[in-house]
Design an enzyme around this catalytic site. Structure first.
Site, PDB file in Angstrom:
ATOM      1  N   ASP A   1       0.799  -1.235   0.148  1.00 54.39           N
ATOM      2  CA  ASP A   1       0.034   0.096  -0.027  1.00 54.39           C
ATOM      3  C   ASP A   1       0.756   1.182  -0.095  1.00 54.39           C
ATOM      4  O   ASP A   1       0.380   2.437  -0.499  1.00 54.39           O
ATOM      5  CB  ASP A   1      -0.919   0.014   1.354  1.00 54.39           C
ATOM      6  CG  ASP A   1      -2.096  -1.021   1.244  1.00 54.39           C
ATOM      7  OD1 ASP A   1      -2.394  -1.121   0.137  1.00 54.39           O
ATOM      8  OD2 ASP A   1      -2.449  -1.552   1.936  1.00 54.39           O
TER       9      ASP A   1
ATOM     10  N   SER B   1     -13.794   2.802   6.045  1.00 54.98           N
ATOM     11  CA  SER B   1     -13.508   2.210   7.261  1.00 54.98           C
ATOM     12  C   SER B   1     -12.319   3.354   7.860  1.00 54.98           C
ATOM     13  O   SER B   1     -12.064   4.414   7.326  1.00 54.98           O
ATOM     14  CB  SER B   1     -12.760   0.834   7.223  1.00 54.98           C
ATOM     15  OG  SER B   1     -11.560   0.870   6.442  1.00 54.98           O
TER      16      SER B   1
ATOM     17  N   ARG C   1     -10.509  11.273   8.850  1.00 51.79           N
ATOM     18  CA  ARG C   1     -12.137  11.102   8.544  1.00 51.79           C
ATOM     19  C   ARG C   1     -12.904  11.390   9.815  1.00 51.79           C
ATOM     20  O   ARG C   1     -14.101  11.424   9.413  1.00 51.79           O
ATOM     21  CB  ARG C   1     -12.218   9.752   8.156  1.00 51.79           C
ATOM     22  CG  ARG C   1     -11.311   9.277   6.813  1.00 51.79           C
ATOM     23  CD  ARG C   1     -11.489   7.874   6.311  1.00 51.79           C
ATOM     24  NE  ARG C   1     -10.721   7.432   5.253  1.00 51.79           N
ATOM     25  CZ  ARG C   1     -10.659   6.479   4.459  1.00 51.79           C
ATOM     26  NH1 ARG C   1     -11.268   5.715   4.865  1.00 51.79           N
ATOM     27  NH2 ARG C   1      -9.784   6.372   3.445  1.00 51.79           N
TER      28      ARG C   1
ATOM     29  N   VAL D   1     -21.879   0.530   1.609  1.00 56.59           N
ATOM     30  CA  VAL D   1     -22.888   1.028   0.640  1.00 56.59           C
ATOM     31  C   VAL D   1     -22.057   1.060  -0.671  1.00 56.59           C
ATOM     32  O   VAL D   1     -20.745   1.382  -0.717  1.00 56.59           O
ATOM     33  CB  VAL D   1     -22.891   2.690   0.936  1.00 56.59           C
ATOM     34  CG1 VAL D   1     -23.707   3.415  -0.107  1.00 56.59           C
ATOM     35  CG2 VAL D   1     -23.869   2.689   2.313  1.00 56.59           C
TER      36      VAL D   1
ATOM     37  N   ALA E   1      -2.975   6.963  -0.926  1.00 58.05           N
ATOM     38  CA  ALA E   1      -4.116   7.317  -1.708  1.00 58.05           C
ATOM     39  C   ALA E   1      -5.218   6.356  -1.547  1.00 58.05           C
ATOM     40  O   ALA E   1      -5.010   5.086  -1.394  1.00 58.05           O
ATOM     41  CB  ALA E   1      -3.966   7.602  -3.106  1.00 58.05           C
ATOM     42  N   SER E   2      -6.758   6.561  -1.586  1.00 59.24           N
ATOM     43  CA  SER E   2      -7.661   5.565  -1.525  1.00 59.24           C
ATOM     44  C   SER E   2      -8.357   5.744  -2.877  1.00 59.24           C
ATOM     45  O   SER E   2      -8.478   6.395  -3.402  1.00 59.24           O
ATOM     46  CB  SER E   2      -8.878   6.320  -0.650  1.00 59.24           C
ATOM     47  OG  SER E   2     -10.199   5.555  -0.798  1.00 59.24           O
ATOM     48  N   PHE E   3      -8.676   4.235  -3.157  1.00 60.18           N
ATOM     49  CA  PHE E   3      -9.106   4.124  -4.616  1.00 60.18           C
ATOM     50  C   PHE E   3     -10.434   4.874  -5.012  1.00 60.18           C
ATOM     51  O   PHE E   3     -10.983   4.934  -6.071  1.00 60.18           O
ATOM     52  CB  PHE E   3      -9.280   2.688  -4.730  1.00 60.18           C
ATOM     53  CG  PHE E   3      -7.733   1.648  -4.721  1.00 60.18           C
ATOM     54  CD1 PHE E   3      -6.769   2.065  -5.553  1.00 60.18           C
ATOM     55  CD2 PHE E   3      -7.620   0.504  -4.119  1.00 60.18           C
ATOM     56  CE1 PHE E   3      -5.681   1.687  -5.424  1.00 60.18           C
ATOM     57  CE2 PHE E   3      -6.737   0.005  -4.053  1.00 60.18           C
ATOM     58  CZ  PHE E   3      -5.476   0.435  -4.688  1.00 60.18           C
ATOM     59  N   ARG E   4     -11.121   4.957  -3.893  1.00 57.68           N
ATOM     60  CA  ARG E   4     -12.580   5.482  -3.965  1.00 57.68           C
ATOM     61  C   ARG E   4     -12.556   6.741  -4.815  1.00 57.68           C
ATOM     62  O   ARG E   4     -13.730   6.951  -5.483  1.00 57.68           O
ATOM     63  CB  ARG E   4     -12.796   6.034  -2.300  1.00 57.68           C
ATOM     64  CG  ARG E   4     -14.208   6.852  -2.412  1.00 57.68           C
ATOM     65  CD  ARG E   4     -14.378   7.401  -1.030  1.00 57.68           C
ATOM     66  NE  ARG E   4     -14.602   6.286   0.114  1.00 57.68           N
ATOM     67  CZ  ARG E   4     -13.527   5.652   0.739  1.00 57.68           C
ATOM     68  NH1 ARG E   4     -12.398   5.840   0.919  1.00 57.68           N
ATOM     69  NH2 ARG E   4     -14.203   4.654   1.410  1.00 57.68           N
TER      70      ARG E   4
HETATM   71  N1  UDP Z   1     -15.966   0.954  -0.101  1.00 56.74           N
HETATM   72  C1  UDP Z   1     -17.369   1.238  -0.301  1.00 56.74           C
HETATM   73  N2  UDP Z   1     -18.339   1.148   0.327  1.00 56.74           N
HETATM   74  C2  UDP Z   1     -18.313   0.973   1.739  1.00 56.74           C
HETATM   75  C3  UDP Z   1     -17.217   0.960   2.124  1.00 56.74           C
HETATM   76  C4  UDP Z   1     -15.961   1.181   1.462  1.00 56.74           C
HETATM   77  O1  UDP Z   1     -17.457   1.017  -1.807  1.00 56.74           O
HETATM   78  O2  UDP Z   1     -19.147   1.053   2.267  1.00 56.74           O
HETATM   79  C5  UDP Z   1     -14.771   0.884  -0.781  1.00 56.74           C
HETATM   80  C6  UDP Z   1     -14.031   2.242  -0.837  1.00 56.74           C
HETATM   81  O3  UDP Z   1     -14.744   3.229  -1.490  1.00 56.74           O
HETATM   82  C7  UDP Z   1     -12.743   2.055  -0.913  1.00 56.74           C
HETATM   83  C8  UDP Z   1     -12.596   0.506  -0.480  1.00 56.74           C
HETATM   84  O4  UDP Z   1     -13.800   0.184  -0.242  1.00 56.74           O
HETATM   85  O5  UDP Z   1     -12.412   1.934  -2.396  1.00 56.74           O
HETATM   86  C9  UDP Z   1     -11.728   0.486   0.885  1.00 56.74           C
HETATM   87  O6  UDP Z   1     -12.310   1.641   1.499  1.00 56.74           O
HETATM   88  P1  UDP Z   1     -11.854   1.664   2.849  1.00 56.74           P
HETATM   89  O7  UDP Z   1     -12.551   2.969   3.476  1.00 56.74           O
HETATM   90  O8  UDP Z   1     -11.958   0.584   3.913  1.00 56.74           O
HETATM   91  O9  UDP Z   1     -10.420   2.148   2.894  1.00 56.74           O
HETATM   92  P2  UDP Z   1      -9.336   2.979   2.029  1.00 56.74           P
HETATM   93  O10 UDP Z   1      -9.081   2.258   0.737  1.00 56.74           O
HETATM   94  O11 UDP Z   1     -10.492   4.250   1.546  1.00 56.74           O
HETATM   95  O12 UDP Z   1      -8.340   3.826   2.962  1.00 56.74           O
END
Ligand code: UDP
Length: 389
Positions: free
Chosen positions: A135, A214, A220, A259, A278-281
């Site tokens: 990561d 999470s 956050r 969600v 970075a977050s994949f979100r």
């Molecule tokens: N995620 C999602 N729905 C949720 C929780 C997480 O789609 O309810 C996706 C989120 O967008 C991210 C991945 O799961 O791409 C991991 O999210 P988390 O917040 O656990 O960790 P992050 O990678 O953002 O640090």
């Protein structure tokens, strides 16, 4: 470029019949108006100065390759490569075929990367790579690490790591209950999330901030706490991840259910935060045609620099208080058209410049430029195994 949002304004400070504080009230209104004007000015300036990039050959992201490879313009020697190799998985492309060392710590991540490498291998010169699938990045200038060409998916400016498109564009992304084998293919998400955006046009979206994820970073917390205090303004809740042990890990509340990205489209204001890196979100949020609030500007993926604050998203400082965040959401509630415009530009940018073709194109450009810097003869390593798709 992150504005520090002042939390000193409060329009509800006085009721109309409280004459004694009307002067104070006027002062706060004035400050609030000035603050709003400043934000509008920032948006105006950013939009006027913005020069959109051309939709061809992943040109939008070219400068990132130039910047990441700049420290190696004196040449990538065998010694530099060996230093990098100790921190990462070794790959070779020899005569158009892809090879990898047997051991890969995260097989799904390696597979996600290999999908692209196999696709471009035929047209590549012989080369070898040290590819990090952890990561976090590896070679930190600020900590005095000697430079080495390690490829990583994310980094800050403090690192020498060279960014590559994350495995999760294809597979190997974080597994959650909704996506048990990982959040999965970007090309498919592009279609399904943008379809959901059509079901939730701007006028139908709820005027609320939204976040689900999470507690991979305590940055956050402010939003989650604001959501607990003002559930009509924000819905931000912590979900479990693999490290979850008790409610302590979800900031003393039971974990919320997860969600899907598609369901995010129901809300106008979507929040992105760093996680471990970075977050994949981030990229997914834009596909909803909602307004993306991006917190912090340190942690990058290769496509982040092409997105501009105020043009494509709203930048927020990681130190923003609950009051600061509230003020910014309220600003966009009052300036709905401005919010919609930024949301649309953000969507179009990702739609036009972050296709699966752009990802492949980035890999191709990056490796071609990397190969030109190599100063030694790359010799086939017989300990590596051939990778097929
Ligand atoms: N995620 C999602 N729905 C949720 C929780 C997480 O789609 O309810 C996706 C989120 O967008 C991210 C991945 O799961 O791409 C991991 O999210 P988390 O917040 O656990 O960790 P992050 O990678 O953002 O640090």
């Amino acid at each position: 470029v992150i504005v520090s949002v002042s939390s000193s304004t409060n329009n509800e400070f006085c009721s109309k019949d409280q004459k004694s504080c009307s002067e104070e009230h006027n002062k706060y209104s004035r400050e609030s108006n000035n603050w709003s004007l400043k934000i509008k000015e920032q948006i105006n300036t950013a939009v006027n100065e913005y020069v959109p990039c051309k939709v061809e050959n992943c040109s939008c992201h070219k400068s990132v390759i130039d910047e990441d490879l700049a420290p190696f313009k004196g040449g990538i020697t065998k010694e530099l490569f060996d230093r990098a190799r100790a921190k990462a998985t070794k790959y070779q492309i020899i005569d158009g075929k892809l090879y990898r060392e047997e051991e890969c710590h995260f097989p799904a991540r390696c597979a996600g990367v290999e999908h692209y490498l196999v696709a471009i291998a035929a047209k590549m010169p012989n080369l070898e790579l040290a590819l990090n699938t952890r990561d976090w990045p590896q070679i930190n200038k600020a900590w005095g690490h000697p430079k080495a060409p390690v490829l990583s998916f994310s980094k800050t400016k403090d690192y020498y790591d060279i960014m590559y498109p994350a495995w999760s564009f294809w597979e190997g992304g974080p597994a959650i209950s909704l996506y048990p084998t990982g959040i999965g293919r970007w090309d498919k998400h592009r279609i399904s999330i943008s379809k959901s955006a059509e079901k939730w046009p701007w006028e139908k979206k709820e005027n609320k901030g939204f976040f689900r994820g999470s507690r991979t970073s305590d940055e956050r917390d402010a939003l989650v706490l604001l959501s607990r205090a003002e559930p009509d303004l924000v819905d931000a809740q912590y979900t479990k991840n693999q490290a979850w042990k008790s409610d302590m890990d979800t900031l003393y509340a039971p974990p919320a259910s997860e969600v899907s990205f598609e369901e995010h489209c129901k809300y106008k204001y979507l929040f992105n935060y760093r996680g471990v890196a970075a977050s994949f979100r981030f990229k997914h949020l834009f596909l909803c045609k909602s307004l993306v609030f991006h917190v912090g500007d340190q942690w990058l993926e290769f496509f982040y620099p092409s997105l501009k604050p105020w043009v494509h998203y709203v930048p927020i400082s990681p130190r923003a208080s609950q009051e600061d965040i509230k003020q910014l959401i309220n600003f966009f509630k009052e300036n709905d058209e401005l919010a919609n415009e930024i949301a649309n530009r953000g969507f179009l940018h990702i739609w036009d410049h972050l296709t699966d073709k752009d990802v492949k194109c980035y890999w191709r450009r990056l490796l071609k430029k990397y190969a030109k810097l190599v100063t030694y003869d790359v010799v086939k390593d017989n300990d590596l195994k051939l990778i097929y798709e």
